[in-house]
Design a protein around this motif. Structure first.
Motif: not given
Length: 245
Positions: A175, A177-181, A183, A225
């Protein structure tokens, strides 16, 4: 200097390279023998080493063992070949980018150990043709320069022990993207059975792509990010090299 780029040659191509790197705030050292070119570089506020880039002692003085990359942008294929040969012998792990003016020159530079070889004429022609067909896609990196986003490379260690729970985990499991923002744009995997530079690139990877030792992750995000992404990778990360936007 530490974690800098060594630019061998400050001609027309070298000046464009220097301008781009300077805009990105990348520490840069120019190696040049021509006094007029040296003066031009110094007028731009660049650090210049007046010496012959084809000599081993020059590359050592320029910090070949502490740099993030070396760019051979001299005016002749032969001179760039000497630079690449010397640099590869001195620092086997250094990232080497070289200019070539012919297919034969490109082939020899790759054989000498260059990681990337660029022909200004071929690259320019391809860019102009692509711009005529897909202008927005071609200008994507320029558009990023006006935003708070950057594209970074994250190199994973070859040692599976350093990857820990990351080894074999899918992008969906982590996860990211959710954890760091940030891509993940692409994942490059080197083929250990092939020669130098042989790899497989997965662009726009799906959630089922698994992390493995030695992979290179190309990631898009803001500075905060990307910092979070690097922190999440922890000891698995052996090198982070910012790509020009």
């Amino acid at each position: 200097m530490q974690n800098h780029v060594i630019l061998c040659g400050y001609g027309r191509i070298g000046r464009e390279i220097a301008e781009q790197l300077s805009r990105e705030g990348v520490p840069l050292l120019v190696v040049e023998t021509d006094l007029e070119s040296r003066d031009a570089a110094e007028e731009r506020g660049l650090t210049v080493l007046t010496a012959d880039a084809t000599l081993d002692e020059t590359l050592v003085e320029a910090g070949i063992h502490n740099c993030r990359a070396l760019v051979a942008a001299l005016t002749s294929n032969a001179a760039n070949l000497y630079v690449v040969l010397s640099a590869r012998g001195l620092a086997p792990g250094c990232r080497l980018i070289a200019r070539a003016d012919s297919e034969e020159g490109e082939r020899k530079l790759r054989q000498a150990g260059a990681d990337q070889v660029v022909s200004p004429y071929v690259a320019g022609g391809r860019t102009m043709a692509a711009t005529a067909l897909r202008p927005l896609a071609v200008n994507f990196m320029e558009l990023l320069a006006g935003s708070d986003c950057e594209v970074d490379e994250f190199q994973l260690s070859d040692d599976p022990r350093l990857l820990g729970e990351l080894n074999g985990s899918t992008l969906a499991d982590l996860e990211l993207r959710r954890r760091t923002g940030a891509l993940v744009l692409a994942v490059r995997t080197m083929d250990p059975r092939a020669g130098r530079g042989e790899s497989t690139l997965i662009a726009n990877p799906g959630g089922d792509v698994r992390l493995a030792p030695g992979q290179l992750l190309v990631v898009l995000g803001s500075q905060s990010q990307l910092a979070s992404f690097a922190e999440l990778l922890g000891p698995a990360l052996v090198d982070v090299a910012e790509m020009p936007s």
